[in-house]
Design an enzyme around this catalytic site. Sequence first.
Site, PDB file in Angstrom:
ATOM      1  N   ASN A   7      39.604  46.377  47.074  1.00 38.94           N
ATOM      2  CA  ASN A   7      40.798  45.572  47.782  1.00 38.94           C
ATOM      3  C   ASN A   7      42.151  46.073  48.028  1.00 38.94           C
ATOM      4  OD1 ASN A   7      43.358  44.020  46.684  1.00 38.94           O
ATOM      5  ND2 ASN A   7      42.235  42.690  44.823  1.00 38.94           N
ATOM      6  N   ASP A   9      44.828  45.228  48.832  1.00 40.02           N
ATOM      7  CA  ASP A   9      46.171  43.231  48.368  1.00 40.02           C
ATOM      8  C   ASP A   9      47.406  44.422  49.224  1.00 40.02           C
ATOM      9  OD1 ASP A   9      44.238  41.377  47.561  1.00 40.02           O
ATOM     10  OD2 ASP A   9      44.928  41.468  44.969  1.00 40.02           O
ATOM     11  N   HIS A  10      47.423  45.662  47.857  1.00 33.01           N
ATOM     12  CA  HIS A  10      48.589  46.103  48.552  1.00 33.01           C
ATOM     13  C   HIS A  10      49.055  46.947  49.679  1.00 33.01           C
ATOM     14  CE1 HIS A  10      48.917  45.273  44.352  1.00 33.01           C
ATOM     15  NE2 HIS A  10      48.063  45.571  43.736  1.00 33.01           N
ATOM     16  N   ARG A  18      58.574  44.603  53.311  1.00 32.22           N
ATOM     17  CA  ARG A  18      59.732  44.700  54.725  1.00 32.22           C
ATOM     18  C   ARG A  18      59.531  43.068  55.481  1.00 32.22           C
ATOM     19  NH1 ARG A  18      62.487  49.309  57.180  1.00 32.22           N
ATOM     20  NH2 ARG A  18      63.560  50.001  55.621  1.00 32.22           N
ATOM     21  N   HIS A  43      43.124  38.888  47.166  1.00 33.45           N
ATOM     22  CA  HIS A  43      43.610  38.113  46.277  1.00 33.45           C
ATOM     23  C   HIS A  43      44.834  37.522  46.777  1.00 33.45           C
ATOM     24  CE1 HIS A  43      45.218  37.425  41.875  1.00 33.45           C
ATOM     25  NE2 HIS A  43      45.531  36.187  42.485  1.00 33.45           N
ATOM     26  N   ARG A  45      47.413  34.766  46.340  1.00 38.25           N
ATOM     27  CA  ARG A  45      47.958  34.692  44.884  1.00 38.25           C
ATOM     28  C   ARG A  45      48.669  33.263  45.098  1.00 38.25           C
ATOM     29  NH1 ARG A  45      48.654  39.012  40.849  1.00 38.25           N
ATOM     30  NH2 ARG A  45      49.831  37.569  39.822  1.00 38.25           N
ATOM     31  N   ARG A  49      52.170  36.435  47.350  1.00 33.14           N
ATOM     32  CA  ARG A  49      53.628  38.146  47.532  1.00 33.14           C
ATOM     33  C   ARG A  49      52.592  39.560  47.473  1.00 33.14           C
ATOM     34  NH1 ARG A  49      52.713  40.657  41.320  1.00 33.14           N
ATOM     35  NH2 ARG A  49      53.062  38.056  40.480  1.00 33.14           N
ATOM     36  N   HIS A  50      51.684  39.001  48.520  1.00 35.78           N
ATOM     37  CA  HIS A  50      51.218  39.680  48.966  1.00 35.78           C
ATOM     38  C   HIS A  50      50.372  39.585  50.367  1.00 35.78           C
ATOM     39  CE1 HIS A  50      47.988  39.954  45.925  1.00 35.78           C
ATOM     40  NE2 HIS A  50      49.080  40.421  45.346  1.00 35.78           N
ATOM     41  N   GLU A  70      39.331  36.341  46.019  1.00 34.77           N
ATOM     42  CA  GLU A  70      39.797  36.649  44.237  1.00 34.77           C
ATOM     43  C   GLU A  70      41.450  35.348  44.224  1.00 34.77           C
ATOM     44  OE1 GLU A  70      41.889  39.400  42.309  1.00 34.77           O
ATOM     45  OE2 GLU A  70      40.839  40.443  42.683  1.00 34.77           O
ATOM     46  N   THR A 100      50.214  42.417  38.181  1.00 37.82           N
ATOM     47  CA  THR A 100      49.065  42.213  38.706  1.00 37.82           C
ATOM     48  C   THR A 100      48.150  41.873  37.135  1.00 37.82           C
ATOM     49  OG1 THR A 100      46.612  43.541  39.177  1.00 37.82           O
ATOM     50  CG2 THR A 100      48.513  44.329  37.037  1.00 37.82           C
ATOM     51  N   THR A 101      47.002  41.229  37.632  1.00 35.69           N
ATOM     52  CA  THR A 101      46.216  40.784  36.357  1.00 35.69           C
ATOM     53  C   THR A 101      46.019  40.909  35.253  1.00 35.69           C
ATOM     54  OG1 THR A 101      44.589  40.129  39.082  1.00 35.69           O
ATOM     55  CG2 THR A 101      43.894  38.902  36.676  1.00 35.69           C
ATOM     56  N   GLU A 151      33.410  39.038  36.314  1.00 39.27           N
ATOM     57  CA  GLU A 151      33.546  41.204  36.298  1.00 39.27           C
ATOM     58  C   GLU A 151      34.143  41.582  35.246  1.00 39.27           C
ATOM     59  OE1 GLU A 151      35.749  41.414  39.927  1.00 39.27           O
ATOM     60  OE2 GLU A 151      37.034  42.794  39.461  1.00 39.27           O
ATOM     61  N   HIS A 191      39.600  46.569  37.770  1.00 42.23           N
ATOM     62  CA  HIS A 191      40.762  46.320  37.182  1.00 42.23           C
ATOM     63  C   HIS A 191      41.005  48.218  36.682  1.00 42.23           C
ATOM     64  CE1 HIS A 191      44.661  44.933  36.312  1.00 42.23           C
ATOM     65  NE2 HIS A 191      44.383  44.189  37.419  1.00 42.23           N
ATOM     66  N   GLY A 192      42.088  48.323  37.274  1.00 40.48           N
ATOM     67  CA  GLY A 192      42.865  50.086  36.368  1.00 40.48           C
ATOM     68  C   GLY A 192      42.111  50.799  36.795  1.00 40.48           C
ATOM     69  N   GLY A 213      40.926  48.760  43.567  1.00 35.96           N
ATOM     70  CA  GLY A 213      42.357  48.391  45.067  1.00 35.96           C
ATOM     71  C   GLY A 213      43.494  49.325  44.718  1.00 35.96           C
ATOM     72  N   HIS A 214      43.988  49.465  43.936  1.00 32.62           N
ATOM     73  CA  HIS A 214      45.679  49.927  43.765  1.00 32.62           C
ATOM     74  C   HIS A 214      44.981  51.778  44.029  1.00 32.62           C
ATOM     75  CE1 HIS A 214      49.048  51.794  42.416  1.00 32.62           C
ATOM     76  NE2 HIS A 214      49.617  50.655  42.501  1.00 32.62           N
TER      77      HIS A 214
HETATM   78  N1  PXP Z   1      39.711  43.000  39.765  1.00 35.49           N
HETATM   79  C1  PXP Z   1      40.328  41.792  39.214  1.00 35.49           C
HETATM   80  C2  PXP Z   1      39.728  40.437  39.479  1.00 35.49           C
HETATM   81  C3  PXP Z   1      41.477  41.875  39.899  1.00 35.49           C
HETATM   82  O1  PXP Z   1      41.843  41.320  39.706  1.00 35.49           O
HETATM   83  C4  PXP Z   1      42.018  43.262  39.996  1.00 35.49           C
HETATM   84  C5  PXP Z   1      43.188  43.736  40.638  1.00 35.49           C
HETATM   85  O2  PXP Z   1      43.908  42.797  41.946  1.00 35.49           O
HETATM   86  C6  PXP Z   1      40.929  44.210  40.983  1.00 35.49           C
HETATM   87  C7  PXP Z   1      40.028  44.010  40.269  1.00 35.49           C
HETATM   88  C8  PXP Z   1      41.090  45.356  40.800  1.00 35.49           C
HETATM   89  O3  PXP Z   1      42.540  46.739  40.482  1.00 35.49           O
HETATM   90  P1  PXP Z   1      42.917  47.493  40.857  1.00 35.49           P
HETATM   91  O4  PXP Z   1      43.996  47.638  41.750  1.00 35.49           O
HETATM   92  O5  PXP Z   1      43.914  47.902  39.475  1.00 35.49           O
HETATM   93  O6  PXP Z   1      41.560  48.537  41.249  1.00 35.49           O
END
Ligand code: PXP
Length: 239
Positions: A7, A9-10, A18, A43, A45, A49-50, A70, A100-101, A151, A191-192, A213-214
Amino acid sequence: MPKLGVNIDHVATIREARRTFEPDPVAAALICQLAGADAIVAHLREDRRHIQDKDIQLLREVVKIKFNLEMAATEEMVKVATKIKPDQVTLVPERRQEVTTEGGLNVVSKRKPLETLIKALKREGIVVSLFIDPHPAQIRASAEVGAQAVELHTGEYANSGTEEQSKQELKKLMNGVKRVKELNLRVHAGHGLTYQNVAHVAAIEEIEELNIGHTIISRAVLVGLDKAVREMLALVRIG
Ligand code: PXP
């Protein structure tokens, strides 16, 4: 062995801090692809935002591995997906105030609207996955509304404060995975997840795909910082 969806996004979060052109999430996606990732996840959104609309257009054009979009389960987003045609859509709950979600989709209470949206996406040849907590009722409802995959939300596992809690959450996840397979749906998770906690989840055989992702983007910033500073020093010291 699960496939890895990265992912990005970040990368866009840093750019949007910026409102400039760098770092470019599309360039990041290509690096992930070169590094062997199995899928790119972004994602879009509602509050943009990103990731921006232009990013997903470009991602669709350049990403040759699976592109997993997403998005919230709304008509606006289905229109976007129908135009872009990602390989997969993962429907997630979305609240403007959230960082976050938070939590999975409540499929049980939104059967009818979800069924309609899922039908529209599948008609375009898009695989539909629902991001849900590993609860039996949500899993059953996901199969009933026509999703091809779910998921499973690993947030509770990832946020466990103690080893005991972590074991319990892992058990819930494993039971969830079993139920999903009994219903003949594909099972993804995410996630996480971090470099520290991913191993136990990756070891669950039936999980086909992990979306992360993060932690990857965070690590990329730090492992790349030494080189970035040295490159700037070389320019500064020429002057
Ligand atoms: N899966 C889903 C459905 C999510 O919404 C996210 C966060 O955007 C992720 C996975 C990835 O989560 P993380 O950034 O905590 O790895």
